[in-house]
Motif scaffolding. Structure first.
Motif, PDB file in Angstrom:
ATOM      1  N   UNK A 110      -6.846   6.141  -2.912  1.00 40.35           N
ATOM      2  CA  UNK A 110      -6.366   6.694  -1.645  1.00 40.35           C
ATOM      3  C   UNK A 110      -4.845   6.863  -1.620  1.00 40.35           C
ATOM      4  N   UNK A 111      -4.336   7.225  -0.460  1.00 35.04           N
ATOM      5  CA  UNK A 111      -2.918   7.523  -0.236  1.00 35.04           C
ATOM      6  C   UNK A 111      -2.025   6.349  -0.622  1.00 35.04           C
ATOM      7  N   UNK A 112      -2.455   5.132  -0.319  1.00 31.56           N
ATOM      8  CA  UNK A 112      -1.618   3.961  -0.606  1.00 31.56           C
ATOM      9  C   UNK A 112      -1.466   3.734  -2.107  1.00 31.56           C
ATOM     10  N   UNK A 113      -2.442   4.157  -2.893  1.00 32.86           N
ATOM     11  CA  UNK A 113      -2.330   4.058  -4.352  1.00 32.86           C
ATOM     12  C   UNK A 113      -1.426   5.155  -4.900  1.00 32.86           C
ATOM     13  N   UNK A 114      -1.500   6.315  -4.272  1.00 38.98           N
ATOM     14  CA  UNK A 114      -0.864   7.507  -4.829  1.00 38.98           C
ATOM     15  C   UNK A 114       0.554   7.724  -4.302  1.00 38.98           C
ATOM     16  N   UNK A 115       0.745   7.609  -2.999  1.00 41.42           N
ATOM     17  CA  UNK A 115       2.049   7.910  -2.395  1.00 41.42           C
ATOM     18  C   UNK A 115       2.779   6.626  -1.998  1.00 41.42           C
TER      19      UNK A 115
END
Length: 523
Positions: free
Chosen positions: A275-280
């Motif tokens: 998800x976003x927390x892993x990526x951004x």
């Protein structure tokens, strides 16, 4: 056709200047839409050496169809003017002579060679400036990074002037932008050359044009491997494509390339829980020295990568997303849908991230710089392809890799016993894929790529059971995959028997591997 503005480039021992205000030595790779009009070398005493002079002296400078002036004329004139000095260089000095540069000093490539064989043996050397003087029997070969870039060998001419020239010597090149007719001819020539050239070079050129690229196609077509080859090729300025090439270059160059691969290439594989927390960025637990736990804002893998790229925008950075369709794209990228668009790279694509209110500077904006390139891979038969976000589809260039596109990866294929398997592997793959494509309910997207057959390297004939490496590939890898393809179809047993026959697999009753057993497996 509108009249094209003409510019003049002047190279002296002290400087490189142009009447084009956009010209910069730090971003020469962006100037591939120019063509030469006139090139000449003017010595301090006023003597002029141009295209006609070197041809009359026996130097090859052939024009191709519809070409006004060969793109290699400028470095060839430099070779002619300084032929004696270049010829007298030691081997070490020739190998360390700068010859090509496209994006600042860190991208410089070195090496002058006295034979085409010597030049071709260096990894990444594909397009030479070939200086051949029939009068003196002297030959020099040096890298020309791109067949369409007019400026990639400026650094070579400049270095010649610094080392061998008089202070008042100068090389002058008049050039202009391509008109529409020129661009059409160049595009057609590029298409024709792409058929013959290394696929890595072809796809790297496509990536540079579009910024975002997705390889799609059947399983086993080498999509992930190709993505890594392209990344290595781009960040090493064409010196290497894979790790095997690292052993073919000298130690200093190898260390530089290895550092570039670590710093400028990132690889991640998407999956349903990504998800976003892993990526951004996102809140992550942190344990303090006193044992208490708090949550703090931490950058994800993509944001960290972008920060590195923004600190050095003269270098290319490549981010690879394997199985890009397996993640929930909108959840992972969030507002970066806007910034990732090739039309909005740089500050023009600034956005506030979801956690910007927790930043030290809440007004801080995020953008993706021009020097970042993104490669995704996806299997066409994956169920999640249908749900791939349409907003993301618009931002990527999709390139299909078919099962037979890269059979060259089977070149020199041998099993663990050293037996040559290349021809047999190609034959079996072709027959099996023809059968798959002809099966109702399946198509070319279900064919088997060449990388599956690379598993033969790790297999060997079992002497006790007389099971060949090809039989093991079938029973342990291909058959389970094909059974999954046809699950729920009518006459699964008959379809599997047809696949086995096409592949060339025969049941061995004595070993207990019976047709009935296969029926149970298929059912």
């Amino acid at each position: 056709m509108s009249e094209q503005k003409e510019f003049e480039l002047t190279i002296t021992a002290n400087d490189v200047t142009s009447t084009d205000a956009r010209f910069t030595m730090d971003h020469l790779h962006r100037f591939d839409h120019y063509k030469p009009v006139e090139v000449y070398f003017e010595k301090a005493d006023g003597k002029v050496i141009d295209d006609e002079v070197i041809k009359n002296k026996g130097v090859e400078n052939k024009r191709v169809k519809n070409e006004e002036l060969p793109y290699k004329t400028m470095p060839r004139i430099a070779c002619y003017v300084f032929e004696k000095q270049i010829d007298e260089l030691s081997v070490e000095d020739r190998e360390n002579f700068p010859v090509c540069q496209l994006s600042g000093p860190s991208s410089t490539i070195y090496g002058i060679y006295k034979s085409k064989e010597e030049f071709s043996n260096k990894p990444g050397n594909q397009f030479p400036v070939d200086y051949i003087n029939h009068s003196s029997d002297k030959q020099f070969f040096l890298l020309r990074y791109d067949t369409e870039n007019l400026f990639s060998n400026i650094i070579f001419v400049w270095e010649c002037l610094k080392r061998f020239g008089d202070p008042d010597d100068k090389m002058v090149m008049k050039y202009r932008e391509d008109d529409d007719d020129d661009k059409h001819k160049k595009k057609e020539a590029t298409k024709e050359a792409a058929v013959k050239e290394d696929p890595v070079k072809k796809y790297a050129s496509m990536l540079e044009e579009s910024k975002n690229l997705i390889f799609r196609g059947a399983p086993g077509t080498g999509k992930s491997y190709l993505a890594k080859e392209i990344a290595a090729y781009m960040v090493s300025n064409g010196q290497v494509k894979d790790l095997d090439d690292l052993n073919k270059i000298d130690k200093d160059q190898r260390e530089q390339v290895e550092e570039a691969l670590r710093e400028q290439v990132e690889f991640v594989q998407f999956h349903p829980s990504y998800d976003y927390t892993d990526f951004v960025e996102g809140l992550r637990p942190k344990v303090n020295d006193d044992g208490t736990m708090v949550f703090e804002l931490q950058d994800g893998i993509f944001k960290k990568f972008i920060e590195r790229a923004r600190k050095n925008e003269s270098k290319d950075y490549v981010f690879i997303i394997d199985e890009i369709n397996r993640g929930e794209i909108s959840k992972i990228f969030g507002e970066l849908f806007f910034s990732i668009d090739p039309e909005y790279r740089g500050p023009a694509g600034e956005v506030s991230t979801q956690y910007s209110n927790l930043h030290d500077n809440p007004d801080e904006k995020f953008y993706i710089p021009e020097n970042v390139y993104i490669i995704g891979t996806m299997n066409d038969i994956d169920r999640s392809v249908d749900s791939f976000d349409f907003a993301m589809r618009r931002r990527f260039r999709f390139v299909e890799l078919k099962a037979d596109d890269h059979v060259e990866m089977l070149s020199g294929l041998k099993d663990k016993d050293g037996k040559d398997l290349e021809a047999e592997a190609e034959k079996r793959m072709k027959k099996l894929n023809n059968k798959i494509a002809a099966t109702e309910g399946l198509n070319e997207n279900y064919q088997i790529g060449a990388s599956y057959f690379l598993k033969l390297k790790t297999l060997k004939t079992e002497t006790e059971t007389e099971t060949s490496a090809f039989d093991q590939l079938w029973t342990d890898y291909l058959r389970p995959l094909l059974q999954e393809y046809i699950r729920g179809m009518n006459d699964e047993e008959g379809i599997m028997e047809g696949f086995a026959n096409a592949y060339g697999y025969e049941e061995k009753q004595a070993n207990g591997d019976t047709a009935n057993g296969d029926t149970d497996d298929a059912a």
